[in-house]
Enzyme design. Structure first.
Site, PDB file in Angstrom:
ATOM      1  CB  SER A 138      -0.903   0.014   1.230  1.00  0.00           C
ATOM      2  OG  SER A 138      -1.780  -1.094   1.220  1.00  0.00           O
TER       3      SER A 138
HETATM    4  N1  SAH Z   1      -1.347  -4.657   3.936  1.00  0.00           N
HETATM    5  C1  SAH Z   1      -0.493  -4.650   2.776  1.00  0.00           C
HETATM    6  C2  SAH Z   1      -1.257  -4.463   1.482  1.00  0.00           C
HETATM    7  C3  SAH Z   1      -1.801  -5.720   1.014  1.00  0.00           C
HETATM    8  S1  SAH Z   1      -2.592  -5.662  -0.563  1.00  0.00           S
HETATM    9  C4  SAH Z   1       0.553  -3.565   2.907  1.00  0.00           C
HETATM   10  O1  SAH Z   1       0.789  -3.099   3.993  1.00  0.00           O
HETATM   11  O2  SAH Z   1       1.166  -3.196   1.938  1.00  0.00           O
HETATM   12  C5  SAH Z   1      -4.038  -6.577  -0.161  1.00  0.00           C
HETATM   13  C6  SAH Z   1      -3.831  -7.987   0.334  1.00  0.00           C
HETATM   14  O3  SAH Z   1      -5.121  -8.512   0.592  1.00  0.00           O
HETATM   15  C7  SAH Z   1      -3.185  -8.926  -0.661  1.00  0.00           C
HETATM   16  O4  SAH Z   1      -2.075  -9.538  -0.080  1.00  0.00           O
HETATM   17  C8  SAH Z   1      -4.279  -9.944  -0.983  1.00  0.00           C
HETATM   18  O5  SAH Z   1      -3.801 -11.256  -1.211  1.00  0.00           O
HETATM   19  C9  SAH Z   1      -5.115  -9.878   0.276  1.00  0.00           C
HETATM   20  N2  SAH Z   1      -6.492 -10.331   0.093  1.00  0.00           N
HETATM   21  C10 SAH Z   1      -7.333 -10.108  -0.938  1.00  0.00           C
HETATM   22  N3  SAH Z   1      -8.516 -10.689  -0.721  1.00  0.00           N
HETATM   23  C11 SAH Z   1      -8.432 -11.312   0.490  1.00  0.00           C
HETATM   24  C12 SAH Z   1      -9.337 -12.099   1.265  1.00  0.00           C
HETATM   25  N4  SAH Z   1     -10.581 -12.364   0.860  1.00  0.00           N
HETATM   26  N5  SAH Z   1      -8.907 -12.561   2.451  1.00  0.00           N
HETATM   27  C13 SAH Z   1      -7.660 -12.294   2.909  1.00  0.00           C
HETATM   28  N6  SAH Z   1      -6.763 -11.558   2.218  1.00  0.00           N
HETATM   29  C14 SAH Z   1      -7.149 -11.074   1.013  1.00  0.00           C
END
Ligand code: SAH
Length: 220
Positions: free
Chosen positions: A71
């Site tokens: 993010s």
């Molecule tokens: N928190 C991270 C950003 C992650 S991007 C940061 O600090 O940069 C979003 C994440 O959500 C991805 O890793 C994706 O695999 C996860 N994701 C998407 N759908 C999901 C679901 N239904 N359950 C759990 N994780 C999910």
């Protein structure tokens, strides 16, 4: 940008580079000193591929593999600040662990984080990375964020790093009285970052502005 010895040279990750990012977030309205200190101190270059390390302190999302992104620092700061304002609790449920950057920013600011990620390979690397950074107050689970993690709920805060078209009902159920949920709500491409506060069985909603997240995928 290759001064000071190239991609992994000190120039890219130096105090000055990080301070520039903090100044930028401050000018965009981030006020919490605790949050700005975390943005300054968490080594974001260790959360992305070496090839992208030179861009780690730009205020931008970057790819982390598996079609996912780390993010944008502003969005992490904004969400963390919103979650922790007037926060009196101890436990936070995080949905979408990804590379763990948000987790690392939040870690010392709360007592315990429960974090759910649907891609097990991503989670494996993230666990190791956070251990290497001496972060121990996080419990991880591979699973579907739409289900939350009922076992340890209700949670004082819930933070969701992927976009949902509607508020996930199970997450509302797992929010403690007075608890705060921060989540991007809307279609692919554009969502409203939304703060939901639980008052009994009533859920107050406030919009915190527009964002663009990867989708909260249904199921594993
Ligand atoms: N928190 C991270 C950003 C992650 S991007 C940061 O600090 O940069 C979003 C994440 O959500 C991805 O890793 C994706 O695999 C996860 N994701 C998407 N759908 C999901 C679901 N239904 N359950 C759990 N994780 C999910």
């Amino acid at each position: 940008m290759r001064e000071n010895g190239g991609i992994l040279g000190i120039g890219m990750t130096s105090a000055r580079t990080r301070e520039r990012l903090v100044d930028r977030l401050r000018s965009q309205g981030i006020r919490s000193r605790a949050v700005l200190d975390r943005i300054r101190n968490v080594p974001r270059h260790l959360f992305v591929d070496e090839a992208l390390a030179s861009r780690a302190y730009e205020d931008t999302a970057l790819p982390i593999g598996h079609g996912q992104t780390i993010s944008q620092p502003f969005v992490v700061a904004k969400m963390t600040e919103a979650l922790l304002k007037d926060f009196e609790g101890e436990t936070v449920l995080e949905i979408g662990t990804g590379c763990g950057y948000q987790t690392a920013v939040l870690s010392p600011l709360v007592k315990k984080i429960y974090s759910v990620e649907r891609i097990p390979e991503l989670l494996r690397k993230t666990k190791q990375r956070l251990r290497d950074l001496d972060i121990y107050n996080v419990q991880f689970r591979p699973g579907d964020g739409w289900e939350g993690w009922p076992k340890y709920g209700p949670y004082d805060g819930i933070i969701v790093a992927a976009a949902a078209p509607v508020l996930p009902e199970k997450l509302l159920e797992q929010l403690a009285p007075g608890g705060r949920l921060v989540i991007p709500i809307g279609p692919p491409g554009y969502q409203e970052l939304t703060l939901v506060t639980r008052r009994g069985d009533h859920f107050e909603q406030v919009s915190l502005g527009g964002v663009s997240f990867v989708p909260l995928v249904p199921g594993r």
